[in-house]
Design a protein around this motif. Structure first.
Motif, PDB file in Angstrom:
ATOM      1  N   THR A  39       1.262  -1.158  -0.332  1.00  0.00           N
ATOM      2  CA  THR A  39       0.065   0.258  -0.024  1.00  0.00           C
ATOM      3  C   THR A  39       1.232   1.795   0.237  1.00  0.00           C
ATOM      4  O   THR A  39       0.521   2.424  -0.530  1.00  0.00           O
ATOM      5  N   ASP A  40       1.963   1.042   0.509  1.00  0.00           N
ATOM      6  CA  ASP A  40       2.526   2.532   0.760  1.00  0.00           C
ATOM      7  C   ASP A  40       3.415   2.696  -0.403  1.00  0.00           C
ATOM      8  O   ASP A  40       3.814   4.031  -1.030  1.00  0.00           O
ATOM      9  N   ALA A  41       3.714   1.580  -1.006  1.00  0.00           N
ATOM     10  CA  ALA A  41       4.532   1.753  -2.397  1.00  0.00           C
ATOM     11  C   ALA A  41       3.623   2.411  -3.423  1.00  0.00           C
ATOM     12  O   ALA A  41       3.604   3.707  -4.383  1.00  0.00           O
ATOM     13  N   LEU A  42       1.921   1.293  -3.246  1.00  0.00           N
ATOM     14  CA  LEU A  42       1.217   2.183  -4.594  1.00  0.00           C
ATOM     15  C   LEU A  42       1.397   4.333  -4.343  1.00  0.00           C
ATOM     16  O   LEU A  42       0.647   4.399  -5.220  1.00  0.00           O
ATOM     17  N   VAL A  43       0.977   4.083  -3.007  1.00  0.00           N
ATOM     18  CA  VAL A  43       0.907   5.818  -2.758  1.00  0.00           C
ATOM     19  C   VAL A  43       1.818   6.523  -2.940  1.00  0.00           C
ATOM     20  O   VAL A  43       1.688   8.080  -3.934  1.00  0.00           O
ATOM     21  N   ASP A  44       3.143   5.734  -2.881  1.00  0.00           N
ATOM     22  CA  ASP A  44       4.174   6.766  -3.212  1.00  0.00           C
ATOM     23  C   ASP A  44       4.035   6.927  -5.278  1.00  0.00           C
ATOM     24  O   ASP A  44       4.484   8.309  -5.965  1.00  0.00           O
ATOM     25  N   GLU A  45       3.400   5.814  -5.864  1.00  0.00           N
ATOM     26  CA  GLU A  45       3.664   5.586  -6.899  1.00  0.00           C
ATOM     27  C   GLU A  45       2.782   7.075  -7.403  1.00  0.00           C
ATOM     28  O   GLU A  45       2.874   7.310  -8.400  1.00  0.00           O
ATOM     29  N   LEU A  46       1.261   6.266  -7.215  1.00  0.00           N
ATOM     30  CA  LEU A  46       0.401   7.510  -7.567  1.00  0.00           C
ATOM     31  C   LEU A  46       0.509   8.973  -6.636  1.00  0.00           C
ATOM     32  O   LEU A  46       0.272  10.090  -7.964  1.00  0.00           O
ATOM     33  N   SER A  47       1.323   9.176  -6.036  1.00  0.00           N
ATOM     34  CA  SER A  47       1.413  10.459  -5.564  1.00  0.00           C
ATOM     35  C   SER A  47       2.292  11.456  -6.627  1.00  0.00           C
ATOM     36  O   SER A  47       1.957  12.689  -6.455  1.00  0.00           O
ATOM     37  N   ALA A  48       3.844  10.753  -6.792  1.00  0.00           N
ATOM     38  CA  ALA A  48       4.347  11.027  -7.929  1.00  0.00           C
ATOM     39  C   ALA A  48       3.781  11.539  -9.013  1.00  0.00           C
ATOM     40  O   ALA A  48       4.275  12.471  -9.569  1.00  0.00           O
ATOM     41  N   LEU A  49       2.808  10.537  -9.838  1.00  0.00           N
ATOM     42  CA  LEU A  49       2.026  11.043 -10.827  1.00  0.00           C
ATOM     43  C   LEU A  49       0.696  12.022 -10.328  1.00  0.00           C
ATOM     44  O   LEU A  49       1.547  13.341 -11.929  1.00  0.00           O
ATOM     45  N   ILE A  50       0.522  12.094  -9.965  1.00  0.00           N
ATOM     46  CA  ILE A  50      -0.698  13.624  -9.574  1.00  0.00           C
ATOM     47  C   ILE A  50       0.419  14.657  -8.991  1.00  0.00           C
ATOM     48  O   ILE A  50      -0.006  15.651  -9.224  1.00  0.00           O
ATOM     49  N   ARG A  51       1.876  14.813  -8.553  1.00  0.00           N
ATOM     50  CA  ARG A  51       2.428  15.737  -8.931  1.00  0.00           C
ATOM     51  C   ARG A  51       3.211  16.220  -9.690  1.00  0.00           C
ATOM     52  O   ARG A  51       3.735  16.996 -10.461  1.00  0.00           O
ATOM     53  N   ALA A  52       3.679  15.099 -10.705  1.00  0.00           N
ATOM     54  CA  ALA A  52       3.986  15.226 -11.973  1.00  0.00           C
ATOM     55  C   ALA A  52       2.842  15.543 -13.345  1.00  0.00           C
ATOM     56  O   ALA A  52       2.713  15.594 -14.232  1.00  0.00           O
ATOM     57  N   SER A  53       1.884  15.568 -12.808  1.00  0.00           N
ATOM     58  CA  SER A  53       0.504  16.000 -13.181  1.00  0.00           C
ATOM     59  C   SER A  53       0.598  14.802 -14.611  1.00  0.00           C
ATOM     60  O   SER A  53       0.151  15.335 -15.607  1.00  0.00           O
ATOM     61  N   GLN A  54       1.077  13.740 -13.975  1.00  0.00           N
ATOM     62  CA  GLN A  54       0.888  12.520 -15.740  1.00  0.00           C
ATOM     63  C   GLN A  54      -0.320  11.656 -15.305  1.00  0.00           C
ATOM     64  O   GLN A  54      -0.871  10.622 -16.206  1.00  0.00           O
ATOM     65  N   ASP A  55      -1.439  11.676 -13.614  1.00  0.00           N
ATOM     66  CA  ASP A  55      -2.346  10.995 -14.088  1.00  0.00           C
ATOM     67  C   ASP A  55      -3.761  11.767 -14.612  1.00  0.00           C
ATOM     68  O   ASP A  55      -4.037  13.074 -13.897  1.00  0.00           O
ATOM     69  N   PRO A  56      -4.423  12.013 -15.747  1.00  0.00           N
ATOM     70  CA  PRO A  56      -5.100  12.302 -15.866  1.00  0.00           C
ATOM     71  C   PRO A  56      -6.796  12.380 -14.996  1.00  0.00           C
ATOM     72  O   PRO A  56      -7.921  13.041 -15.465  1.00  0.00           O
ATOM     73  N   SER A  57      -7.028  11.221 -14.563  1.00  0.00           N
ATOM     74  CA  SER A  57      -8.008  10.732 -13.909  1.00  0.00           C
ATOM     75  C   SER A  57      -8.835  11.525 -13.046  1.00  0.00           C
ATOM     76  O   SER A  57      -9.648  12.254 -12.690  1.00  0.00           O
ATOM     77  N   LEU A  58      -7.848  12.814 -12.071  1.00  0.00           N
ATOM     78  CA  LEU A  58      -8.554  13.838 -11.681  1.00  0.00           C
ATOM     79  C   LEU A  58      -9.200  15.535 -12.334  1.00  0.00           C
ATOM     80  O   LEU A  58     -10.447  16.068 -11.961  1.00  0.00           O
ATOM     81  N   ASP A  59      -7.916  15.386 -13.231  1.00  0.00           N
ATOM     82  CA  ASP A  59      -9.304  16.120 -14.532  1.00  0.00           C
ATOM     83  C   ASP A  59     -10.735  15.328 -14.783  1.00  0.00           C
ATOM     84  O   ASP A  59     -11.000  16.022 -14.813  1.00  0.00           O
ATOM     85  N   VAL A  60     -10.940  14.384 -14.846  1.00  0.00           N
ATOM     86  CA  VAL A  60     -12.125  13.974 -15.235  1.00  0.00           C
ATOM     87  C   VAL A  60     -12.696  14.429 -14.291  1.00  0.00           C
ATOM     88  O   VAL A  60     -14.162  14.575 -14.288  1.00  0.00           O
ATOM     89  N   VAL A  61     -12.535  14.255 -13.518  1.00  0.00           N
ATOM     90  CA  VAL A  61     -13.781  14.228 -12.153  1.00  0.00           C
ATOM     91  C   VAL A  61     -13.717  15.892 -11.341  1.00  0.00           C
ATOM     92  O   VAL A  61     -14.419  16.464 -10.324  1.00  0.00           O
TER      93      VAL A  61
END
Length: 63
Positions: A39-61
């Motif tokens: 879980t910690d590894a997944l949170v770190d990975e997703l947090s890095a994507l969000i900080r780099a704005s590479q995860d468009p899922s937040l834009d969708v919502v």
């Protein structure tokens, strides 16, 4: 597992252990340490994507 009369198989969530659990009818529980680590590894990975704005899922919502 018959020799130990175990009721629950606790593992690192490897597929081989899931198969044994299914085949023997034993309950299967994932080790708390492995859950926390994964879980910690997944949170770190997703947090890095969000900080780099590479995860468009937040834009969708709209976030």
């Amino acid at each position: 597992m018959e020799a130990t009369e175990a009721d629950v198989l606790v593992s690192d969530d490897a597929d081989a252990f899931k198969k044994v659990s299914d085949e023997t009818g034993r309950a299967h529980q994932v080790c708390k340490s492995h859950v926390r680590r994964n879980t910690d590894a997944l949170v770190d990975e997703l947090s890095a994507l969000i900080r780099a704005s590479q995860d468009p899922s937040l834009d969708v919502v709209g976030v």
